[in-house]
Design a protein around this motif. Structure first.
Motif: not given
Length: 78
Positions: A5-14, A27-31, A46-47, A52-58
């Motif tokens: 469950y992403p806390f902010c935004c996101g998409t899904s496509q069947r 989370g900067g992730t797609a699967f 990877p960005y 502390k490099k704790e932020r990820v590119a959206s």
């Protein structure tokens, strides 16, 4: 494993094959997953930034391209 469950935004496509393409924006992730919840492929940005490099590119939306899709435009026409 577990719930997703992403806390902010996101998409899904069947997709036409029954799989689901999911983008976790913050989370900067797609699967892509099968109906049986098996991951077919995954991309993690990877960005990183922050002290502390704790932020990820959206990732706002990811589109899976068909095999052989022409990508000559992506290289600046070279």
């Amino acid at each position: 494993p577990g719930e997703f469950y992403p806390f902010c935004c996101g998409t899904s496509q069947r997709r036409s094959n029954g799989n689901t393409l999911i983008t976790d924006t913050a989370g900067g992730t797609a699967f892509e997953v099968t109906r049986d919840k098996q991951i077919v492929w995954q991309f993690r940005s990877p960005y990183r930034t922050g002290a502390k490099k704790e932020r990820v590119a959206s990732l706002f939306e990811v589109e899976r391209l068909r095999p052989g899709f022409p990508l000559d435009w992506a290289a600046g026409g070279e």
